[in-house]
Design a protein around this motif. Structure first.
Motif, PDB file in Angstrom:
ATOM      1  N   UNK A  46      82.630  25.068 -96.945  1.00 49.74           N
ATOM      2  CA  UNK A  46      81.831  24.708 -95.778  1.00 49.74           C
ATOM      3  C   UNK A  46      82.779  24.392 -94.637  1.00 49.74           C
ATOM      4  N   UNK A  47      82.466  24.860 -93.444  1.00 44.77           N
ATOM      5  CA  UNK A  47      83.300  24.566 -92.284  1.00 44.77           C
ATOM      6  C   UNK A  47      82.413  24.392 -91.066  1.00 44.77           C
ATOM      7  N   UNK A  48      82.940  23.730 -90.059  1.00 47.33           N
ATOM      8  CA  UNK A  48      82.142  23.513 -88.861  1.00 47.33           C
ATOM      9  C   UNK A  48      82.897  22.753 -87.797  1.00 47.33           C
ATOM     10  N   UNK A  49      82.146  22.335 -86.797  1.00 45.65           N
ATOM     11  CA  UNK A  49      82.717  21.688 -85.628  1.00 45.65           C
ATOM     12  C   UNK A  49      81.708  20.698 -85.067  1.00 45.65           C
ATOM     13  N   UNK A  50      82.189  19.517 -84.702  1.00 49.16           N
ATOM     14  CA  UNK A  50      81.360  18.514 -84.034  1.00 49.16           C
ATOM     15  C   UNK A  50      81.897  18.298 -82.631  1.00 49.16           C
ATOM     16  N   UNK A  51      80.997  18.230 -81.665  1.00 41.41           N
ATOM     17  CA  UNK A  51      81.364  17.996 -80.276  1.00 41.41           C
ATOM     18  C   UNK A  51      80.498  16.870 -79.746  1.00 41.41           C
ATOM     19  N   UNK A  52      81.145  15.818 -79.260  1.00 40.96           N
ATOM     20  CA  UNK A  52      80.414  14.671 -78.740  1.00 40.96           C
ATOM     21  C   UNK A  52      80.949  14.270 -77.386  1.00 40.96           C
ATOM     22  N   UNK A  53      80.106  13.625 -76.610  1.00 42.57           N
ATOM     23  CA  UNK A  53      80.536  13.172 -75.292  1.00 42.57           C
ATOM     24  C   UNK A  53      79.665  12.042 -74.793  1.00 42.57           C
ATOM     25  N   UNK A  54      80.257  11.231 -73.941  1.00 39.26           N
ATOM     26  CA  UNK A  54      79.537  10.105 -73.346  1.00 39.26           C
ATOM     27  C   UNK A  54      79.005  10.521 -71.981  1.00 39.26           C
ATOM     28  N   UNK A  55      77.837   9.991 -71.635  1.00 40.14           N
ATOM     29  CA  UNK A  55      77.163  10.384 -70.400  1.00 40.14           C
ATOM     30  C   UNK A  55      77.341   9.333 -69.306  1.00 40.14           C
ATOM     31  N   UNK A  56      78.524   8.792 -69.155  1.00 36.60           N
ATOM     32  CA  UNK A  56      78.806   7.874 -68.067  1.00 36.60           C
ATOM     33  C   UNK A  56      78.283   6.469 -68.256  1.00 36.60           C
ATOM     34  N   UNK A  57      78.129   6.027 -69.439  1.00 43.19           N
ATOM     35  CA  UNK A  57      77.650   4.673 -69.716  1.00 43.19           C
ATOM     36  C   UNK A  57      77.804   4.387 -71.183  1.00 43.19           C
ATOM     37  N   UNK A  62      75.912  14.124 -79.339  1.00 42.75           N
ATOM     38  CA  UNK A  62      76.822  14.795 -80.253  1.00 42.75           C
ATOM     39  C   UNK A  62      76.097  15.986 -80.869  1.00 42.75           C
ATOM     40  N   UNK A  63      76.770  17.126 -80.931  1.00 43.95           N
ATOM     41  CA  UNK A  63      76.250  18.320 -81.583  1.00 43.95           C
ATOM     42  C   UNK A  63      77.153  18.666 -82.754  1.00 43.95           C
ATOM     43  N   UNK A  85      73.842  25.332 -90.008  1.00 50.77           N
ATOM     44  CA  UNK A  85      73.097  24.164 -89.545  1.00 50.77           C
ATOM     45  C   UNK A  85      73.564  23.757 -88.146  1.00 50.77           C
ATOM     46  N   UNK A  86      72.619  23.295 -87.373  1.00 45.95           N
ATOM     47  CA  UNK A  86      72.896  22.747 -86.038  1.00 45.95           C
ATOM     48  C   UNK A  86      72.096  21.454 -85.911  1.00 45.95           C
ATOM     49  N   UNK A  87      72.797  20.353 -85.745  1.00 47.03           N
ATOM     50  CA  UNK A  87      72.131  19.056 -85.609  1.00 47.03           C
ATOM     51  C   UNK A  87      72.625  18.355 -84.352  1.00 47.03           C
ATOM     52  N   UNK A  88      71.842  17.427 -83.890  1.00 45.00           N
ATOM     53  CA  UNK A  88      72.215  16.653 -82.713  1.00 45.00           C
ATOM     54  C   UNK A  88      71.988  15.170 -82.942  1.00 45.00           C
ATOM     55  N   UNK A  89      72.771  14.366 -82.264  1.00 46.13           N
ATOM     56  CA  UNK A  89      72.669  12.913 -82.371  1.00 46.13           C
ATOM     57  C   UNK A  89      72.728  12.288 -80.986  1.00 46.13           C
ATOM     58  N   UNK A  90      72.139  11.125 -80.854  1.00 43.94           N
ATOM     59  CA  UNK A  90      72.271  10.323 -79.642  1.00 43.94           C
ATOM     60  C   UNK A  90      73.237   9.193 -79.960  1.00 43.94           C
ATOM     61  N   UNK A  91      74.252   9.041 -79.131  1.00 39.92           N
ATOM     62  CA  UNK A  91      75.266   8.010 -79.311  1.00 39.92           C
ATOM     63  C   UNK A  91      74.943   6.805 -78.459  1.00 39.92           C
ATOM     64  N   UNK A  92      75.075   5.630 -79.026  1.00 38.80           N
ATOM     65  CA  UNK A  92      74.882   4.389 -78.284  1.00 38.80           C
ATOM     66  C   UNK A  92      76.132   3.547 -78.438  1.00 38.80           C
TER      67      UNK A  92
END
Length: 92
Positions: A46-57, A62-63, A85-92
């Motif tokens: 299994x292989x993949x990539x995660x990309x996350x970023x903050x929206x100025x606060x 994260x994808x 698979x493609x999933x998304x998350x909201x970071x707090x």
């Protein structure tokens, strides 16, 4: 002993005062793994990539995109049994 205390205090002050502000607005994380057990016929990579970023606060997104090849073997009823698979998350 007094000199050692003075040196430790000076080094501590220089370490905290001179440190630049750390910012990590984007996070890119590749991953690899092995799928085993369950209804699988053999171990699969299994292989993949995660990309996350903050929206100025304090909030961000994260994808996560992953790929596993031939989960149930080559001779399945529907042909190719690879899983993406493609999933998304909201970071707090």
């Amino acid at each position: 002993m007094k000199t050692l205390r003075y040196i430790v205090i000076v080094i501590g002050l220089l370490a905290t005062v001179g440190a630049p502000r750390a910012e990590a607005d984007v996070l890119l994380t590749p991953f690899v793994g092995v799928l085993f057990g369950g209804a699988t016929t053999e171990n699969q990579g299994t292989y993949g990539l995660s990309l996350g970023g903050m929206a100025g606060g304090i909030f961000g997104v994260e994808l996560d995109l992953g790929r596993t090849g031939q989960v149930f073997g080559d001779g399945t009823t529907f042909g190719d049994s690879a899983v993406t698979t493609l999933t998304g998350n909201i970071l707090v």
